[in-house]
Write a protein that holds these residues in place. Structure first.
Motif, PDB file in Angstrom:
ATOM      1  N   GLN A  36       0.842  -1.194   0.000  1.00  0.00           N
ATOM      2  CA  GLN A  36       0.000   0.000   0.000  1.00  0.00           C
ATOM      3  C   GLN A  36       0.878   1.244   0.000  1.00  0.00           C
ATOM      4  N   PHE A  37       0.339   2.317  -0.599  1.00  0.00           N
ATOM      5  CA  PHE A  37       1.059   3.580  -0.646  1.00  0.00           C
ATOM      6  C   PHE A  37       0.080   4.724  -0.482  1.00  0.00           C
ATOM      7  N   ILE A  38       0.599   5.840   0.009  1.00  0.00           N
ATOM      8  CA  ILE A  38      -0.225   7.041   0.163  1.00  0.00           C
ATOM      9  C   ILE A  38       0.196   8.023  -0.923  1.00  0.00           C
ATOM     10  N   GLN A  39      -0.798   8.657  -1.507  1.00  0.00           N
ATOM     11  CA  GLN A  39      -0.549   9.563  -2.618  1.00  0.00           C
ATOM     12  C   GLN A  39      -1.568  10.689  -2.600  1.00  0.00           C
ATOM     13  N   ILE A  46      -5.088   6.352   0.176  1.00  0.00           N
ATOM     14  CA  ILE A  46      -4.236   5.175   0.278  1.00  0.00           C
ATOM     15  C   ILE A  46      -4.667   4.222  -0.820  1.00  0.00           C
ATOM     16  N   SER A  47      -3.681   3.728  -1.572  1.00  0.00           N
ATOM     17  CA  SER A  47      -3.935   2.832  -2.696  1.00  0.00           C
ATOM     18  C   SER A  47      -3.103   1.569  -2.515  1.00  0.00           C
ATOM     19  N   SER A  48      -3.401   0.570  -3.335  1.00  0.00           N
ATOM     20  CA  SER A  48      -2.700  -0.698  -3.260  1.00  0.00           C
ATOM     21  C   SER A  48      -2.109  -1.072  -4.607  1.00  0.00           C
ATOM     22  N   LEU A  49      -1.014  -1.845  -4.559  1.00  0.00           N
ATOM     23  CA  LEU A  49      -0.420  -2.419  -5.766  1.00  0.00           C
ATOM     24  C   LEU A  49      -0.995  -3.797  -6.058  1.00  0.00           C
ATOM     25  N   ALA A  51      -3.638  -6.250  -7.325  1.00  0.00           N
ATOM     26  CA  ALA A  51      -4.730  -6.165  -8.289  1.00  0.00           C
ATOM     27  C   ALA A  51      -6.072  -6.611  -7.724  1.00  0.00           C
ATOM     28  N   ASP A  52      -6.078  -7.496  -6.742  1.00  0.00           N
ATOM     29  CA  ASP A  52      -7.346  -7.977  -6.187  1.00  0.00           C
ATOM     30  C   ASP A  52      -7.813  -7.182  -4.970  1.00  0.00           C
ATOM     31  N   SER A  53      -7.109  -6.114  -4.632  1.00  0.00           N
ATOM     32  CA  SER A  53      -7.485  -5.279  -3.496  1.00  0.00           C
ATOM     33  C   SER A  53      -8.589  -4.298  -3.891  1.00  0.00           C
ATOM     34  N   PRO A  54      -9.527  -3.993  -2.988  1.00  0.00           N
ATOM     35  CA  PRO A  54     -10.563  -3.003  -3.306  1.00  0.00           C
ATOM     36  C   PRO A  54     -10.005  -1.584  -3.475  1.00  0.00           C
ATOM     37  N   ILE A  55      -8.788  -1.345  -2.998  1.00  0.00           N
ATOM     38  CA  ILE A  55      -8.185  -0.011  -3.150  1.00  0.00           C
ATOM     39  C   ILE A  55      -7.064  -0.023  -4.197  1.00  0.00           C
ATOM     40  N   TYR A  56      -7.089  -1.025  -5.087  1.00  0.00           N
ATOM     41  CA  TYR A  56      -6.089  -1.120  -6.153  1.00  0.00           C
ATOM     42  C   TYR A  56      -6.195   0.086  -7.070  1.00  0.00           C
ATOM     43  N   ASP A  57      -5.044   0.665  -7.390  1.00  0.00           N
ATOM     44  CA  ASP A  57      -4.968   1.793  -8.318  1.00  0.00           C
ATOM     45  C   ASP A  57      -4.366   1.263  -9.619  1.00  0.00           C
TER      46      ASP A  57
END
Length: 80
Positions: A36-39, A46-49, A51-57
């Protein structure tokens, strides 16, 4: 790779260089751990790398160029 990232690492996103050109960095984020990363892109989030995460960017997940670790480095110039 992503497995080597540590909390606090800066993540640089953009477009790879072509024909020996330098990459074109268009965005920077801070790695939080657990992929996860904040941007801030229009808003802070907060986003995720993952692909199956609900916060995937999807956009930034595909455009990660490299990361740099600056915390704990003695030779990094101080910003004032």
């Amino acid at each position: 790779g992503v497995a080597n990232l540590q909390k606090g690492d800066l993540m640089f996103f953009g477009f790879p260089g072509r024909g020996g050109d330098q990459p074109w960095v268009t965005h920077v984020a801070i790695y939080l751990g657990d992929k996860q990363f904040i941007q801030s892109s229009e808003r802070v989030r907060i986003s995720s790398l993952e692909a199956d995460s609900p916060i995937y960017d999807q956009y930034h997940g595909r455009s990660l160029l490299f990361a740099r670790r600056v915390l704990g480095q003695l030779d990094v110039p101080k910003v004032e």
